[in-house]
Design a protein around this motif. Structure first.
Motif, PDB file in Angstrom:
ATOM      1  N   TRP A 201      44.492 -70.645 -16.990  1.00  0.00           N
ATOM      2  CA  TRP A 201      44.634 -71.201 -15.644  1.00  0.00           C
ATOM      3  C   TRP A 201      44.104 -72.634 -15.590  1.00  0.00           C
ATOM      4  CZ3 TRP A 201      40.418 -73.001 -13.044  1.00  0.00           C
ATOM      5  CH2 TRP A 201      39.165 -72.526 -13.421  1.00  0.00           C
ATOM      6  N   LEU A 202      43.007 -72.893 -16.318  1.00  0.00           N
ATOM      7  CA  LEU A 202      42.428 -74.240 -16.330  1.00  0.00           C
ATOM      8  C   LEU A 202      43.295 -75.196 -17.144  1.00  0.00           C
ATOM      9  CD1 LEU A 202      40.197 -76.153 -15.582  1.00  0.00           C
ATOM     10  CD2 LEU A 202      38.838 -75.286 -17.503  1.00  0.00           C
ATOM     11  N   ILE A 203      43.822 -74.713 -18.269  1.00  0.00           N
ATOM     12  CA  ILE A 203      44.712 -75.551 -19.086  1.00  0.00           C
ATOM     13  C   ILE A 203      45.935 -75.961 -18.270  1.00  0.00           C
ATOM     14  CG2 ILE A 203      46.209 -75.614 -21.121  1.00  0.00           C
ATOM     15  CD1 ILE A 203      44.276 -73.705 -22.483  1.00  0.00           C
ATOM     16  N   LEU A 204      46.494 -75.018 -17.505  1.00  0.00           N
ATOM     17  CA  LEU A 204      47.672 -75.326 -16.703  1.00  0.00           C
ATOM     18  C   LEU A 204      47.362 -76.387 -15.654  1.00  0.00           C
ATOM     19  CD1 LEU A 204      50.616 -74.735 -16.015  1.00  0.00           C
ATOM     20  CD2 LEU A 204      49.827 -72.919 -14.483  1.00  0.00           C
ATOM     21  N   LEU A 205      46.232 -76.261 -14.996  1.00  0.00           N
ATOM     22  CA  LEU A 205      45.857 -77.259 -13.995  1.00  0.00           C
ATOM     23  C   LEU A 205      45.672 -78.634 -14.628  1.00  0.00           C
ATOM     24  CD1 LEU A 205      43.304 -75.336 -11.727  1.00  0.00           C
ATOM     25  CD2 LEU A 205      45.727 -75.796 -11.303  1.00  0.00           C
ATOM     26  N   VAL A 206      45.116 -78.668 -15.822  1.00  0.00           N
ATOM     27  CA  VAL A 206      44.936 -79.942 -16.529  1.00  0.00           C
ATOM     28  C   VAL A 206      46.291 -80.540 -16.892  1.00  0.00           C
ATOM     29  CG1 VAL A 206      44.073 -81.016 -18.636  1.00  0.00           C
ATOM     30  CG2 VAL A 206      42.640 -79.376 -17.406  1.00  0.00           C
ATOM     31  N   LEU A 207      47.202 -79.712 -17.412  1.00  0.00           N
ATOM     32  CA  LEU A 207      48.530 -80.190 -17.774  1.00  0.00           C
ATOM     33  C   LEU A 207      49.258 -80.773 -16.564  1.00  0.00           C
ATOM     34  CD1 LEU A 207      49.731 -77.325 -20.151  1.00  0.00           C
ATOM     35  CD2 LEU A 207      49.231 -79.686 -20.806  1.00  0.00           C
ATOM     36  N   ILE A 208      49.151 -80.097 -15.429  1.00  0.00           N
ATOM     37  CA  ILE A 208      49.791 -80.583 -14.209  1.00  0.00           C
ATOM     38  C   ILE A 208      49.164 -81.902 -13.779  1.00  0.00           C
ATOM     39  CG2 ILE A 208      50.183 -80.108 -11.759  1.00  0.00           C
ATOM     40  CD1 ILE A 208      50.219 -77.116 -12.500  1.00  0.00           C
ATOM     41  N   SER A 209      47.848 -81.955 -13.788  1.00  0.00           N
ATOM     42  CA  SER A 209      47.133 -83.156 -13.332  1.00  0.00           C
ATOM     43  C   SER A 209      47.448 -84.370 -14.204  1.00  0.00           C
ATOM     44  CB  SER A 209      45.625 -82.894 -13.333  1.00  0.00           C
ATOM     45  OG  SER A 209      45.301 -81.817 -12.476  1.00  0.00           O
ATOM     46  N   LYS A 210      47.719 -84.139 -15.488  1.00  0.00           N
ATOM     47  CA  LYS A 210      48.006 -85.243 -16.411  1.00  0.00           C
ATOM     48  C   LYS A 210      49.401 -85.804 -16.247  1.00  0.00           C
ATOM     49  CE  LYS A 210      46.880 -84.756 -20.694  1.00  0.00           C
ATOM     50  NZ  LYS A 210      46.742 -84.151 -22.047  1.00  0.00           N
ATOM     51  N   ALA A 211      50.266 -85.099 -15.510  1.00  0.00           N
ATOM     52  CA  ALA A 211      51.663 -85.536 -15.396  1.00  0.00           C
ATOM     53  C   ALA A 211      51.776 -86.888 -14.682  1.00  0.00           C
ATOM     54  CB  ALA A 211      52.490 -84.472 -14.679  1.00  0.00           C
ATOM     55  N   SER A 212      50.972 -87.087 -13.645  1.00  0.00           N
ATOM     56  CA  SER A 212      51.006 -88.352 -12.903  1.00  0.00           C
ATOM     57  C   SER A 212      49.862 -88.361 -11.899  1.00  0.00           C
ATOM     58  CB  SER A 212      52.342 -88.538 -12.167  1.00  0.00           C
ATOM     59  OG  SER A 212      52.426 -87.652 -11.063  1.00  0.00           O
ATOM     60  N   THR A 213      49.648 -89.503 -11.276  1.00  0.00           N
ATOM     61  CA  THR A 213      48.610 -89.598 -10.249  1.00  0.00           C
ATOM     62  C   THR A 213      48.937 -88.688  -9.076  1.00  0.00           C
ATOM     63  OG1 THR A 213      48.183 -91.913 -10.869  1.00  0.00           O
ATOM     64  CG2 THR A 213      47.387 -91.173  -8.715  1.00  0.00           C
ATOM     65  N   GLN A 214      50.226 -88.615  -8.721  1.00  0.00           N
ATOM     66  CA  GLN A 214      50.634 -87.756  -7.616  1.00  0.00           C
ATOM     67  C   GLN A 214      50.355 -86.285  -7.914  1.00  0.00           C
ATOM     68  OE1 GLN A 214      52.529 -90.162  -8.941  1.00  0.00           O
ATOM     69  NE2 GLN A 214      52.517 -91.646  -7.239  1.00  0.00           N
ATOM     70  N   HIS A 215      50.594 -85.880  -9.172  1.00  0.00           N
ATOM     71  CA  HIS A 215      50.312 -84.502  -9.555  1.00  0.00           C
ATOM     72  C   HIS A 215      48.813 -84.212  -9.495  1.00  0.00           C
ATOM     73  CE1 HIS A 215      54.415 -84.850 -11.178  1.00  0.00           C
ATOM     74  NE2 HIS A 215      54.463 -83.524 -11.098  1.00  0.00           N
ATOM     75  N   LEU A 216      48.013 -85.172  -9.896  1.00  0.00           N
ATOM     76  CA  LEU A 216      46.565 -85.007  -9.819  1.00  0.00           C
ATOM     77  C   LEU A 216      46.126 -84.830  -8.371  1.00  0.00           C
ATOM     78  CD1 LEU A 216      43.700 -85.035 -10.991  1.00  0.00           C
ATOM     79  CD2 LEU A 216      43.793 -87.555 -10.928  1.00  0.00           C
ATOM     80  N   GLU A 217      46.684 -85.640  -7.479  1.00  0.00           N
ATOM     81  CA  GLU A 217      46.326 -85.547  -6.067  1.00  0.00           C
ATOM     82  C   GLU A 217      46.724 -84.197  -5.483  1.00  0.00           C
ATOM     83  OE1 GLU A 217      48.299 -88.878  -4.368  1.00  0.00           O
ATOM     84  OE2 GLU A 217      46.788 -90.346  -5.042  1.00  0.00           O
ATOM     85  N   ARG A 218      47.916 -83.699  -5.874  1.00  0.00           N
ATOM     86  CA  ARG A 218      48.347 -82.391  -5.370  1.00  0.00           C
ATOM     87  C   ARG A 218      47.433 -81.284  -5.875  1.00  0.00           C
ATOM     88  NH1 ARG A 218      54.176 -83.873  -7.046  1.00  0.00           N
ATOM     89  NH2 ARG A 218      54.932 -85.074  -5.257  1.00  0.00           N
TER      90      ARG A 218
END
Length: 225
Positions: A201-218
């Motif tokens: 679950w943590l790896i997935l959140l990290v992968l999403i956050s690394k996609a872009s600044t917008q993904h990190l904000e979401r």
């Protein structure tokens, strides 16, 4: 079971000569039978080996539902979690990028429909698939005549899919935190075998956050809700 393995080998070889690569029907039969023959380790190995091969290039809702919902929900004292995880990992490594993208999208659609609600095992298996299938594939898995060689993250394509993926991870975390401790009195997340492993679950959140600044904000917004 040995003859079954040989028969599947011959079937696949014949279909490949005829440029027919997938046999979803046979894969579904194997998956539907695993509960009946769970005591036969050789049969279980056949399922783990052949289902990804038979469905390498395409799948459908019924196939994915068998893997991520039905087998998982019926696994008590029959199909072990390790077996399901092995199957899912093999699928993630064997399936084409098109099939992976389609399956990822299906998983996210099930999250929005609450199909995984309350099922920690379905969430766990789905998270494992999303994480493993997001990794760079070995060169042997690439189809060099296809523009889809570069792995894509289906959950990073739209705001809706991104939010569904984030909620999938958070849903699992919430259920896990409410899981009864083991007989030893130690929560599953703190056992000696798992405390040093980064959870899916943590790896997935990290992968999403690394996609872009917008993904990190979401991701931050969803976590803080």
């Amino acid at each position: 079971c040995y003859r079954l393995d040989e028969s599947l080998d011959c079937i696949v070889a014949t279909r490949m000569r005829n440029n027919v690569f997938d046999d979803i029907s046979s894969a579904k039969i194997l998956l539907s039978s695993i509960g009946l023959f769970h005591h036969d380790e050789y049969f279980v190995r056949i399922v783990v080996k052949w289902v990804p091969i038979l469905t390498q290039f395409c799948g459908d809702d019924a196939l994915w539902e068998l893997i991520f919902i039905e087998i998982v929900s019926d696994r008590s004292d029959s199909v072990t979690c390790d077996t399901i995880m092995s199957l899912v990992c093999n699928c993630a490594m064997r399936w084409s990028n098109e099939h992976i993208n389609a399956c990822q999208s299906w998983i996210l659609s099930q999250q929005s429909k609450c199909s995984f609600a309350g099922s920690i095992q379905s969430l766990k298996v789905s998270l494992r698939f999303l994480v493993i299938s997001s990794e760079q594939k070995p060169i042997q898995c690439f189809d060099f005549g296809n523009d889809a060689n570069v792995p894509r993250l289906a959950y990073a394509q739209t705001q809706e899919s991104t939010i569904s993926a984030i909620r999938l991870a958070l849903d699992y975390l919430e259920i896990e935190n409410h899981t009864e401790p083991s007989n030893s009195g130690i929560p599953q997340t703190e056992t000696s075998t798992g405390r040093n492993i980064i959870p899916d679950w943590l790896i997935l959140l990290v992968l999403i956050s690394k996609a872009s600044t917008q993904h990190l904000e979401r991701t931050i917004d969803c976590v803080l809700e």
